[in-house]
Enzyme design. Structure first.
Site, PDB file in Angstrom:
ATOM      1  N   GLY A 215       0.668  -1.159  -0.482  1.00 40.31           N
ATOM      2  CA  GLY A 215      -0.043   0.290  -0.050  1.00 40.31           C
ATOM      3  C   GLY A 215       0.734   1.375  -0.189  1.00 40.31           C
ATOM      4  O   GLY A 215       2.172   1.462   0.152  1.00 40.31           O
ATOM      5  N   SER A 236      -2.148   8.817 -10.777  1.00 38.62           N
ATOM      6  CA  SER A 236      -2.013  10.188 -10.369  1.00 38.62           C
ATOM      7  C   SER A 236      -1.825  11.476  -9.710  1.00 38.62           C
ATOM      8  O   SER A 236      -0.537  11.559  -9.748  1.00 38.62           O
ATOM      9  CB  SER A 236      -4.002   9.817  -9.028  1.00 38.62           C
ATOM     10  N   GLU A 257       5.151  10.809 -14.392  1.00 37.31           N
ATOM     11  CA  GLU A 257       4.007  10.876 -15.035  1.00 37.31           C
ATOM     12  C   GLU A 257       3.012  10.873 -14.262  1.00 37.31           C
ATOM     13  O   GLU A 257       2.421   9.570 -14.365  1.00 37.31           O
ATOM     14  CB  GLU A 257       4.511   9.546 -15.678  1.00 37.31           C
ATOM     15  N   LEU A 258       1.712  11.406 -14.730  1.00 34.57           N
ATOM     16  CA  LEU A 258       1.001  11.969 -14.231  1.00 34.57           C
ATOM     17  C   LEU A 258      -0.940  11.849 -15.397  1.00 34.57           C
ATOM     18  O   LEU A 258      -0.325  10.982 -15.909  1.00 34.57           O
ATOM     19  CB  LEU A 258       0.915  13.454 -13.007  1.00 34.57           C
ATOM     20  N   GLY A 259      -1.286  12.566 -14.710  1.00 33.81           N
ATOM     21  CA  GLY A 259      -3.417  12.256 -15.510  1.00 33.81           C
ATOM     22  C   GLY A 259      -3.199  13.657 -16.215  1.00 33.81           C
ATOM     23  O   GLY A 259      -2.425  14.170 -16.902  1.00 33.81           O
ATOM     24  N   CYS A 291      -4.215   7.723 -19.266  1.00 38.14           N
ATOM     25  CA  CYS A 291      -3.267   8.448 -18.727  1.00 38.14           C
ATOM     26  C   CYS A 291      -3.557   9.512 -19.945  1.00 38.14           C
ATOM     27  O   CYS A 291      -3.781  10.989 -19.506  1.00 38.14           O
ATOM     28  CB  CYS A 291      -2.497   8.525 -18.316  1.00 38.14           C
ATOM     29  N   GLU A 385     -10.201  14.907 -15.050  1.00 33.80           N
ATOM     30  CA  GLU A 385      -9.647  13.527 -15.806  1.00 33.80           C
ATOM     31  C   GLU A 385     -11.103  11.825 -14.774  1.00 33.80           C
ATOM     32  O   GLU A 385     -11.488  11.981 -13.515  1.00 33.80           O
ATOM     33  CB  GLU A 385      -8.602  13.418 -15.533  1.00 33.80           C
ATOM     34  N   PHE A 387     -10.846   9.305 -15.723  1.00 35.63           N
ATOM     35  CA  PHE A 387     -10.536   7.849 -16.153  1.00 35.63           C
ATOM     36  C   PHE A 387     -11.406   6.464 -16.006  1.00 35.63           C
ATOM     37  O   PHE A 387     -11.580   5.635 -15.608  1.00 35.63           O
ATOM     38  CB  PHE A 387      -9.053   7.307 -14.548  1.00 35.63           C
TER      39      PHE A 387
END
Length: 490
Positions: A215, A236, A257-259, A291, A385, A387
């Protein structure tokens, strides 16, 4: 197809309740992995702890020193063998990846194909030039060389877990680093264990790769670990901000490297049938859990109504269901939390005046491909976003308005322009704030040998892949060499 000795691509018994340190080791806890489509337990893996992270980093640091000194051809050979092994066992790996991620089988097969390319690319890296000769004064040789950083921490997501893990793991190892990988706990096989199996069977020395499902506490421990000088995170924007802040406090290099909230602009004169096909793939492939997904369709007012009508018709005819039981176009959303996010965004946007032209419903985790019209800036469907499989259609009158609408976002990952005039599309595209730009195509594209990255809330301006990898996973060292010590004026 039979598996090679020591490989268990479709047999969870080998890694049930375990983590990986070069070998399969029993963990102190377990994670139950649920198949999204059926809602039933798929397999059980080990659950790592903060203590496991500390042990992994210590072992990785020790192994990395020998690996960095290994002759380049020997390092390259490991990745050649790994690519061949993954190709040999592609069917078994793809089937389990599809089930674990909730994707259709062609999506699992695509991940495996691209990952074979990533391994082949990694095999080439040790044999590439990794430095430059710099101009200097006579009698002094001045060079700059790129050296491995040490131990790279990789935290990967659930949507394309094999590709998005391996695109950091493979090049980082290839240039001489060790890696501690934390895959998403929902997809530990696709995001980690298949990589561990294939690289171990290919002869990667023990201790160079650790796979620790867990986690947020495990991720935090990896970011904070003093022996990890760099973190590569894909996920995210909210999580990326936290990781970037935490890593910055420890003065670590970080790749985020995100949304994205990606726009596909359709100009008048475009072939609407082809445009609709492109939009459908960009918006709904893998349930929109990408993404780069085409979340916003900016259509010239003269074609917006016809485009919306055709897109809605396409949505109504795409089958949704369990990919393991039937031939479908869309499978399930990954879990209930992500489904609720999609439901909330669509519901809030409709309450604000958006119109559902198709979809907007779900049965369990299976959300229908959705088309929204009358979407305006300020609505959640315009700004956020989702998703999920939601395409919002927004009309515009001029190219200037299209650029303004496309750039009205905190994100900057991918964009596309569809037009009968390539010159006009290029001129418009040059004004878009985006890391990826596709002329006459949709927004979901990655050939894994190209620099991939975004700006704004889509990332910190770094790129991974192809020519960007040497810069990403090494540091520069300047070296000067003289025949003898010169006299200095002191």
């Amino acid at each position: 197809m039979s598996n090679s000795p020591g490989l268990s691509f479709a047999n969870a018994d080998t890694w049930r309740g375990k983590i990986f340190n070069g070998e399969w080791v029993a963990a102190s806890g377990v994670l139950d992995v649920i198949e999204p489509a059926s809602g039933q337990p798929l397999h059980q893996v080990g659950k790592a702890t903060r203590e496991d992270v500390a042990i992994a980093v210590r072992e990785a640091r020790a192994a990395q020193r020998l690996w960095a000194a290994t002759p380049p051809r020997e390092r390259a050979a490991v990745f050649h063998r790994a690519a061949a092994l993954l190709e040999q066992h592609a069917s078994a790996a793809a089937a389990l990846i599809a089930r674990e991620t909730g994707g259709i089988l062609p999506k699992g097969e695509h991940e495996v194909r691209e990952s074979i390319v990533l391994l082949q690319r990694a095999a080439a890296m040790p044999l590439e030039a990794n430095g430059r000769v710099l101009p200097s004064v006579p009698g002094r040789l001045s060079i700059a060389r790129q050296l491995p950083l040490g131990v790279i921490g990789v935290i990967s997501p659930f949507n394309f877990p094999l590709v998005l893990s391996l695109r950091s793991v493979a090049p980082a190892l290839a240039v001489g680093n060790a890696v501690v990988l934390k895959p998403d706990p929902r997809t530990p096989y696709a995001g980690g264990f298949v990589i561990a199996e294939v690289l171990a069977a290919a002869g990667l020395p023990k201790g160079l790769l650790h796979v620790l499902p867990g986690g947020a506490d495990v991720g935090q421990a990896l970011v904070e670990a003093p022996g990890v000088p760099m973190l590569a995170f894909t996920g995210s924007t909210a999580a990326g901000r936290k990781i970037g802040e935490l890593a910055g406090g420890h003065l670590k290099k970080v790749s985020l490297e995100l949304g994205g909230k990606n726009s596909l602009i359709v100009l008048e004169g475009a072939d609407l049938d082809k445009a609709v096909s492109a939009i459908a793939f960009g918006a709904w492939f893998h349930q929109g859990q990408i993404c780069m997904a085409t979340g916003r369709v900016l259509a010239h007012r003269s074609v917006a109504e016809a485009l919306t009508r055709r897109l809605a018709d396409k949505a109504r005819h795409l089958p949704v269901g369990d990919p393991a039981l039937a031939q479908v176009a869309l499978g399930p959303i990954i879990d209930q939390r992500q489904l609720q996010n999609v439901v909330d965004i669509v519901g809030a946007s409709v309450a604000a005046g958006a119109v559902i032209e198709a979809g907007g419903t779900h049965e369990g985790l299976f959300y229908a491909p959705t088309v929204l019209s009358n979407v305006k800036p300020g609505m959640r469907a315009f700004d956020e976003e989702a998703f999920g499989p939601v395409a919002s259609v927004i009309s515009f009158d001029t190219d200037e308005e299209a650029v303004e609408l496309a750039n009205r976002t905190e994100y900057g990952l991918s964009a596309g322009v569809i037009s009968a005039s390539v010159g006009r599309a290029m001129a418009l595209g040059e004004r878009l704030h985006t890391g990826l730009l596709h002329i006459n195509d949709q927004t979901v594209a990655d050939e894994v040998i190209n620099p991939f990255g975004g700006i704004g809330s889509s990332g910190n301006g770094t790129s991974v892949g192809g020519p960007a990898d040497w810069e990403q996973y090494t540091h520069w060292q300047w070296v000067t060499i003289k025949e003898a010590v010169p006299l200095h004026p002191f």
